[in-house]
Every structure is written in structure tokens, then in C-alpha cells.
Write a protein that holds these residues in place. Structure first.
Motif, PDB file in Angstrom:
ATOM      1  N   MET A 184      -6.525   3.229   9.720  1.00 49.91           N
ATOM      2  CA  MET A 184      -6.136   3.118   8.541  1.00 49.91           C
ATOM      3  C   MET A 184      -6.895   2.237   7.591  1.00 49.91           C
ATOM      4  O   MET A 184      -6.948   2.634   6.456  1.00 49.91           O
ATOM      5  CB  MET A 184      -4.577   2.382   8.417  1.00 49.91           C
ATOM      6  N   GLY A 185      -7.377   0.983   7.932  1.00 48.11           N
ATOM      7  CA  GLY A 185      -8.297   0.342   7.310  1.00 48.11           C
ATOM      8  C   GLY A 185      -9.587   0.896   6.786  1.00 48.11           C
ATOM      9  O   GLY A 185     -10.243   1.053   5.729  1.00 48.11           O
ATOM     10  N   TYR A 189      -6.555   4.214   3.156  1.00 49.41           N
ATOM     11  CA  TYR A 189      -5.160   4.884   2.450  1.00 49.41           C
ATOM     12  C   TYR A 189      -4.611   3.737   1.565  1.00 49.41           C
ATOM     13  O   TYR A 189      -4.406   2.787   1.810  1.00 49.41           O
ATOM     14  CB  TYR A 189      -4.259   5.256   3.540  1.00 49.41           C
ATOM     15  N   GLU A 190      -3.999   4.697   0.457  1.00 49.58           N
ATOM     16  CA  GLU A 190      -3.658   3.843  -0.639  1.00 49.58           C
ATOM     17  C   GLU A 190      -2.517   3.033  -0.230  1.00 49.58           C
ATOM     18  O   GLU A 190      -2.167   1.655  -0.845  1.00 49.58           O
ATOM     19  CB  GLU A 190      -3.409   4.423  -1.860  1.00 49.58           C
ATOM     20  N   TRP A 192      -1.822   1.882   2.705  1.00 55.84           N
ATOM     21  CA  TRP A 192      -2.257   0.767   3.492  1.00 55.84           C
ATOM     22  C   TRP A 192      -2.626  -0.510   2.750  1.00 55.84           C
ATOM     23  O   TRP A 192      -2.253  -1.705   3.101  1.00 55.84           O
ATOM     24  CB  TRP A 192      -3.432   1.231   4.542  1.00 55.84           C
ATOM     25  N   THR A 193      -3.602  -0.237   1.748  1.00 55.47           N
ATOM     26  CA  THR A 193      -4.267  -1.287   1.225  1.00 55.47           C
ATOM     27  C   THR A 193      -3.185  -2.072   0.011  1.00 55.47           C
ATOM     28  O   THR A 193      -3.464  -3.298  -0.258  1.00 55.47           O
ATOM     29  CB  THR A 193      -5.389  -0.801   0.491  1.00 55.47           C
ATOM     30  N   LYS A 194      -2.371  -1.155  -0.365  1.00 56.92           N
ATOM     31  CA  LYS A 194      -1.586  -1.629  -1.680  1.00 56.92           C
ATOM     32  C   LYS A 194      -0.106  -2.096  -1.318  1.00 56.92           C
ATOM     33  O   LYS A 194       0.786  -2.582  -2.260  1.00 56.92           O
ATOM     34  CB  LYS A 194      -1.486  -0.723  -2.807  1.00 56.92           C
ATOM     35  N   SER A 195       0.281  -1.883  -0.022  1.00 59.43           N
ATOM     36  CA  SER A 195       1.559  -2.169   0.307  1.00 59.43           C
ATOM     37  C   SER A 195       1.945  -3.684   0.237  1.00 59.43           C
ATOM     38  O   SER A 195       1.086  -4.611   0.868  1.00 59.43           O
ATOM     39  CB  SER A 195       1.914  -1.689   1.639  1.00 59.43           C
ATOM     40  N   PRO A 196       2.787  -4.169  -0.512  1.00 60.39           N
ATOM     41  CA  PRO A 196       3.174  -5.424  -0.594  1.00 60.39           C
ATOM     42  C   PRO A 196       3.849  -6.237   0.614  1.00 60.39           C
ATOM     43  O   PRO A 196       3.743  -7.276   0.677  1.00 60.39           O
ATOM     44  CB  PRO A 196       4.213  -5.657  -1.855  1.00 60.39           C
ATOM     45  N   TYR A 197       4.300  -5.335   1.581  1.00 54.14           N
ATOM     46  CA  TYR A 197       4.892  -5.739   2.922  1.00 54.14           C
ATOM     47  C   TYR A 197       4.123  -5.033   3.911  1.00 54.14           C
ATOM     48  O   TYR A 197       3.881  -3.718   4.025  1.00 54.14           O
ATOM     49  CB  TYR A 197       6.319  -5.384   2.765  1.00 54.14           C
ATOM     50  N   GLY A 198       3.652  -5.711   4.813  1.00 54.09           N
ATOM     51  CA  GLY A 198       2.650  -5.382   5.815  1.00 54.09           C
ATOM     52  C   GLY A 198       3.496  -4.616   6.736  1.00 54.09           C
ATOM     53  O   GLY A 198       3.112  -3.542   7.318  1.00 54.09           O
ATOM     54  N   PHE A 200       6.030  -2.598   6.260  1.00 52.28           N
ATOM     55  CA  PHE A 200       6.169  -1.331   5.626  1.00 52.28           C
ATOM     56  C   PHE A 200       5.256  -0.351   5.772  1.00 52.28           C
ATOM     57  O   PHE A 200       5.321   0.677   6.084  1.00 52.28           O
ATOM     58  CB  PHE A 200       6.509  -1.450   4.129  1.00 52.28           C
ATOM     59  N   ALA A 201       3.966  -1.068   5.819  1.00 54.87           N
ATOM     60  CA  ALA A 201       2.885  -0.303   6.147  1.00 54.87           C
ATOM     61  C   ALA A 201       2.667   0.213   7.479  1.00 54.87           C
ATOM     62  O   ALA A 201       2.233   1.465   7.743  1.00 54.87           O
ATOM     63  CB  ALA A 201       1.506  -1.175   5.603  1.00 54.87           C
ATOM     64  N   TYR A 202       3.086  -0.453   8.249  1.00 53.28           N
ATOM     65  CA  TYR A 202       3.033  -0.164   9.761  1.00 53.28           C
ATOM     66  C   TYR A 202       4.119   0.993  10.015  1.00 53.28           C
ATOM     67  O   TYR A 202       3.563   1.646  11.095  1.00 53.28           O
ATOM     68  CB  TYR A 202       3.297  -1.310  10.689  1.00 53.28           C
ATOM     69  N   MET A 203       5.056   0.977   9.462  1.00 51.45           N
ATOM     70  CA  MET A 203       6.009   1.961   9.779  1.00 51.45           C
ATOM     71  C   MET A 203       5.571   3.335   9.082  1.00 51.45           C
ATOM     72  O   MET A 203       5.631   4.199   9.715  1.00 51.45           O
ATOM     73  CB  MET A 203       7.446   1.710   9.079  1.00 51.45           C
ATOM     74  N   LEU A 204       4.936   3.471   7.814  1.00 50.49           N
ATOM     75  CA  LEU A 204       4.122   4.582   7.247  1.00 50.49           C
ATOM     76  C   LEU A 204       3.052   5.052   8.425  1.00 50.49           C
ATOM     77  O   LEU A 204       2.897   6.162   8.381  1.00 50.49           O
ATOM     78  CB  LEU A 204       3.841   4.069   5.881  1.00 50.49           C
TER      79      LEU A 204
END
Length: 232
Positions: A184-185, A189-190, A192-198, A200-204
């Protein structure tokens, strides 16, 4: 087996009141594999760093201390992804912030066994209890409604989270493949880099990479409203 299979990532800041319970929950794990615990302290001004040093000296083969002199969160650093994931030795990542804690000594073994048995799953999660800061009151559970153990499609999880606004799984239960997070890093992915909550990014990320496996067993506790909690 002399190779580390799981890396536990623990981030903390000014959590001297809680950090021992978190570390003890990691150290009580009963596994047939090696695991490490990367503990990142973000320049705490209380006794958190000294407590981490104490544990690192006592368990040097397990505890990997990262003690910052300057606060990284305030600089916009995504501590887990930018700093800790690249140094993790494990095939899998388990997560728990310094104010939360694990309650089942078989948690890591159960999750590792499931991920090895179900390679189509990108993450393994379980039931979590949300409590008050002083541990005297149970506020909620994750998920709120009873779910049976087993494989859950990514589409079903995302429908309940995005369409219905239901936060199903808590970060203390996340157990995922390190390679997926590193990818992801690398691909930047947008979401991944812009999610305000980590979390939530992991679930996506998990939904993008495979199915979910849910264990209907409470194995960790989320301390709600605790001092020093962070979102990334």
C-alpha cells in the motif's frame, strides 16, 4: 522455528498509567513461533520511556524499544507505516496501542494458525470489549451485534462499514500480512496516504487484498477516552 513470524506494533505517548498492562498482555502470549514487540514512544514527558526501557532490559529478545526525542506525530509522520512497518521482521503484524491491552494468552497463536490455514484472507479479527478509562464500565463491544466465527467476504464487511456506518472491528484485533501494508505504501494509494485514521486505512487495505476471518471470541480490550490516544 528460529524466524520471527509475528511483529506486534505498539505505539504510545504519555501512557505511564497503562503501558505495563499492554506489555504484559504481549508477553503472556503462548506460541509455537517467535514474535517481537516494537514499542514506539513518541517523546513522552512522563515515565512511559523508563517503563519501556525496564521491559526491554528484562526481555531483550522480545521487546524492541523505539524512544523518540522529538514528537513525530506532531510532524505529520504516520508512525506505524512510515517508521515501524519497514523494520518489522514478522510475516504478520498485530497491533495494540499502549493504552489498550490483550486478555487472551492464545490470541496470537489462534490468529497465526487461521491466517496460515486461510491464505485467501488478508486479515484476522476478533471481538473486542470497549471499556471506560478506569476499567469500571463496559461501554460497547466490537462488533456490536453477534457474529459467527468464519470467513466473511470483503464486500459484506464494507457494506456494513461504509453503507451502514457500522464500525465492526477494533484495531487491537487486527492481524494482517506485512507485505500487504508495505505494498500500500509503495503504490501510494490515495486512501492509504490521506486517511485521517490509520485503522480505517487498514480495513480498506484488507478489503482490497482479500477476505476477512472473524473469531467470535473476546481477546482484547479498548480503553475508551484514555490519555495519550492517537489516531495514526
Amino acid at each position: 522455528m528460529d524466524k520471527i513470524l509475528v511483529t506486534i506494533i505498539c505505539t504510545t505517548f504519555n501512557q505511564e498509567r497503562y503501558i505495563r498492562k499492554a506489555l504484559d498482555g504481549f508477553l503472556m502470549q503462548k506460541t509455537n513461533f517467535l514474535y517481537e514487540v516494537i514499542v514506539h514512544d513518541d517523546a513522552s514527558t512522563d515515565r512511559t520511556p523508563s517503563i519501556i526501557r525496564e521491559y526491554a532490559e528484562k526481555y531483550p529478545h522480545i521487546i524492541v524499544p523505539i524512544l523518540q526525542k522529538e514528537n513525530q506525530f506532531s510532524k505529520g509522520v504516520w508512525i506505524t507505516n512510515d517508521l515501524l512497518l519497514p523494520m518489522a521482521k514478522g510475516k504478520y503484524i498485530a497491533m495494540c496501542e499502549g493504552d489498550d491491552f490483550w486478555t487472551d494468552p492464545n490470541k496470537l497463536q489462534m490468529q497465526a494458525d487461521i491466517m496460515e490455514k486461510y491464505p485467501e484472507c488478508s486479515v484476522c479479527v476478533h471481538s473486542v470489549r470497549g471499556i471506560s478509562e478506569n476499567e469500571k464500565k463496559v461501554i460497547r463491544t466490537f462488533p456490536k451485534r453477534k457474529m459467527e466465527s468464519g470467513v466473511i467476504s470483503a464486500a459484506a464487511v464494507m457494506n456494513r462499514m461504509l453503507a451502514k456506518g457500522e464500525w465492526l472491528f477494533h484495531t487491537t484485533s487486527y492481524f494482517f500480512k506485512k507485505s500487504d501494508a508495505l505494498e500500500m505504501g509503495e503504490k501510494k494509494y490515495e486512501f492509504w496516504t490521506k486517511s485521517p485514521y490509520g485503522d480505517f486505512a487498514y480495513m480498506l487495505m484488507a478489503a482490497l487484498k482479500g477476505n476477512f476471518y472473524y473469531i467470535n471470541k473476546e481477546m482484547s480490550v479498548y480503553r475508551m477516552g484514555a490519555i495519550g490516544s492517537t489516531v495514526r
